[in-house]
Design a protein around this motif. Structure first.
Motif, short mmCIF file in Angstrom:
data_model
loop_
_atom_site.label_atom_id
_atom_site.label_comp_id
_atom_site.label_asym_id
_atom_site.label_seq_id
_atom_site.Cartn_x
_atom_site.Cartn_y
_atom_site.Cartn_z
N LEU A 5 0.82 -1.20 0.00
CA LEU A 5 0.00 0.00 0.00
C LEU A 5 0.86 1.25 0.00
O LEU A 5 0.61 2.20 -0.75
N THR A 6 1.90 1.27 0.83
CA THR A 6 2.79 2.43 0.88
C THR A 6 3.44 2.66 -0.47
O THR A 6 3.52 3.78 -0.97
N GLY A 7 3.93 1.60 -1.10
CA GLY A 7 4.57 1.74 -2.40
C GLY A 7 3.62 2.25 -3.46
O GLY A 7 3.98 3.07 -4.30
N ALA A 8 2.37 1.81 -3.44
CA ALA A 8 1.40 2.26 -4.43
C ALA A 8 1.08 3.73 -4.26
O ALA A 8 0.91 4.46 -5.23
N ALA A 9 0.99 4.19 -3.02
CA ALA A 9 0.67 5.59 -2.77
C ALA A 9 1.75 6.52 -3.30
O ALA A 9 1.48 7.66 -3.68
N GLN A 342 -5.63 -0.37 -0.98
CA GLN A 342 -5.29 -1.77 -1.14
C GLN A 342 -6.47 -2.53 -1.74
O GLN A 342 -7.58 -2.51 -1.19
N PHE A 343 -6.27 -3.20 -2.88
CA PHE A 343 -7.33 -3.99 -3.48
C PHE A 343 -7.30 -5.45 -3.02
O PHE A 343 -8.33 -6.06 -2.78
N ASN A 344 -6.09 -5.98 -2.90
CA ASN A 344 -5.91 -7.33 -2.35
C ASN A 344 -4.47 -7.43 -1.87
O ASN A 344 -3.75 -6.43 -1.82
N GLU A 345 -4.02 -8.64 -1.54
CA GLU A 345 -2.69 -8.81 -0.98
C GLU A 345 -1.58 -8.42 -1.96
O GLU A 345 -0.46 -8.10 -1.55
N LYS A 346 -1.88 -8.43 -3.24
CA LYS A 346 -0.84 -8.16 -4.24
C LYS A 346 -1.00 -6.83 -4.97
O LYS A 346 -0.01 -6.31 -5.50
N LEU A 347 -2.20 -6.29 -5.01
CA LEU A 347 -2.45 -5.13 -5.88
C LEU A 347 -2.98 -3.95 -5.08
O LEU A 347 -3.87 -4.11 -4.24
N MET A 387 9.48 -9.39 -5.32
CA MET A 387 9.48 -8.39 -6.39
C MET A 387 8.18 -7.60 -6.40
O MET A 387 7.10 -8.13 -6.13
N SER A 388 8.29 -6.29 -6.69
CA SER A 388 7.11 -5.47 -6.90
C SER A 388 7.32 -4.60 -8.12
O SER A 388 8.45 -4.19 -8.43
N LEU A 389 6.24 -4.33 -8.83
CA LEU A 389 6.28 -3.53 -10.04
C LEU A 389 5.28 -2.40 -9.90
O LEU A 389 4.11 -2.63 -9.61
N GLY A 422 5.91 6.39 -16.22
CA GLY A 422 7.09 5.76 -15.67
C GLY A 422 6.82 4.40 -15.06
O GLY A 422 5.67 4.02 -14.80
N LEU A 423 7.89 3.68 -14.85
CA LEU A 423 7.86 2.36 -14.23
C LEU A 423 8.90 2.30 -13.12
O LEU A 423 9.96 2.94 -13.22
#
Length: 429
Positions: A5-9, A342-347, A387-389, A422-423
């Motif tokens: 969640l932190t990374g997505a924000a 957070q949508f689920n454990e991965k996304l 890994m996270s993308l 960006g990625l």
């Protein structure tokens, strides 16, 4: 889940590297110091500014000056015993890519361009006093190089007038007030009050000589393709200090980072009026302060806030032959507000807005012809084990501004924007 969640924000801002105020590019965040031990991040951003304007000189046409640029980033974080951890961060903190592709003999700014590059490698060490309080400091090396060309009718008139005035003042007897180049410029442009002021102070012969030297000196400027400036790359040490307060149970963190001003001294080459001059210039890259905060506000939801101040007004780059500031920017204040879900454990996904207020000056530098901005970023992060993308897209509305030379508006820039994509990939070993 908190990690994802932190990374997505942060992904929408960290991955896109959208255009910011002044010469800012990376934002100089040290958030990598809070990554899990053994984490490496690699990011790649591509920014496509659309900065168009209209020449006010009558003979020129439209300008499209924004050049696309790449914004890479790299970091590695690891832990040491006893509450210590560290991060190594590689980024490009400052930059400029501006080009006025027009005929310099029929437009105010045709042929003007700026290409500024920078790189920074920073080592940040952090000590956790307890679960909630930590302090950190950093030492790095920063490199900067630049190439600038000033051309077109506006710069031809201003630089020619400045050169003639400087030579005239050098020959004045002691006690006689120096001539202001703006007064001479106004007089040559037909302002009778300015002409009479020169005649009243220095005599009609002085004004006649000044006016008669204008055309051949200006001709030498045009024949020499304007003013060209090259600054060699320099490498200088940089320093930072910071502190953070955290409540891990709710993913709350408030971190402040102060970066010290960095002094540079670089070899330069200037070409103007058909003469090339080798010299040296002293300047600074600015001090800055970043405030970055986040907190959980509901299960699976994270709020982020940010503020960055950069003292661009202290960046005076005055080459010897030109005798005036090539940068001429105001301080930058950037505010951000974002939310991650957070949508689920991965996304997880995120959305954020960014804002820089206008400085409300009558004119801005042609090498940065916008004033203020408002941006919207969307991001997502997929986490799969070590890994996270992350990916993001940013759209920024750039504020209107009049580009000026010698405090006179010479081009109008309206309804501009920048798009960044960006990625970012992260591995935890």
């Amino acid at each position: 889940m908190k990690k994802t969640l932190t990374g997505a924000a942060l992904a929408a801002l960290a991955a896109t590297g959208a255009q910011a105020g002044g010469l800012d590019r990376s934002g100089q965040s040290v958030s990598a110091i809070f990554d899990e031990a053994g984490t490496a991040r690699l990011s790649f951003g591509y920014v496509m500014p659309s900065i168009t304007g209209e020449d006010t000189g009558g003979g020129g046409g439209d300008y499209d000056v924004g050049e696309n640029y790449v914004q890479p980033g790299l970091s590695y974080t690891n832990a040491v015993k006893g509450g210590f951890n560290y991060a190594i961060i590689l980024d490009k903190p400052y930059g400029a890519d501006v080009s006025y592709d027009d005929d310099p003999t029929t437009s105010n700014l045709g042929g003007t361009m700026a290409d500024l590059n920078s790189q920074a490698l920073t080592f940040v060490g952090r000590y956790a006093i307890n679960e909630r309080f930590s302090v950190f400091a950093g030492l790095g090396v920063q490199s900067v190089d630049a190439e600038v060309t000033l051309n077109g009718n506006a710069y031809a008139n201003a630089i020619t007038t400045g050169a003639i005035t400087s030579q005239f003042n050098a020959g004045l007897p002691s006690g006689v007030p120096e001539l202001d180049s703006s007064v001479l410029g106004a007089a040559i442009a037909g302002d009778t009050d300015a002409r009479d002021a020169i005649i009243g102070t220095y005599g009609s012969t002085a004004y006649t000589n000044l006016a008669s030297s204008f055309a051949p000196t200006r001709g030498a400027f045009v024949a020499g393709d304007g003013y060209d400036f090259e600054m060699e790359k320099t490498n200088r040490p940089t320093y930072l200090l910071g502190a953070a307060y955290e409540i891990p149970s709710i993913a709350m963190r408030i971190a402040g980072t102060y970066r010290f001003e960095t002094e540079h001294k670089a070899d330069t080459t200037e070409t103007v009026f058909g003469t090339t001059t080798d010299g040296e210039v002293e300047y600074v890259t600015p001090q800055s302060f970043n405030l970055e905060a986040q907190t959980g506000i509901a299960p699976g939801t994270l709020l982020t806030l940010g503020y960055r101040w950069t003292e661009f007004s202290a960046v005076d780059l005055v080459p010897e032959a030109l005798g005036s500031d090539l940068v001429d920017l105001e301080d930058s204040h950037r505010y951000t507000l974002g939310i991650g879900r957070q949508f689920n454990e991965k996304l997880a996904g995120s959305a954020s807005i960014s804002y820089e207020p206008t400085n409300d000056n009558e004119t801005v530098s042609p090498l940065g012809p916008t004033d203020g901005l408002f941006g919207l970023s969307l991001g997502a992060r997929y986490n799969d084990g070590p890994m996270s993308l992350s990916g993001g897209v940013n759209y920024t509305w750039l504020g209107d501004a009049d580009a000026g030379v010698a405090d006179q508006a010479v081009a109008e820039f309206e309804d501009n924007h920048a798009v960044g994509v960006g990625l970012q990939v992260a591995f935890t070993f």
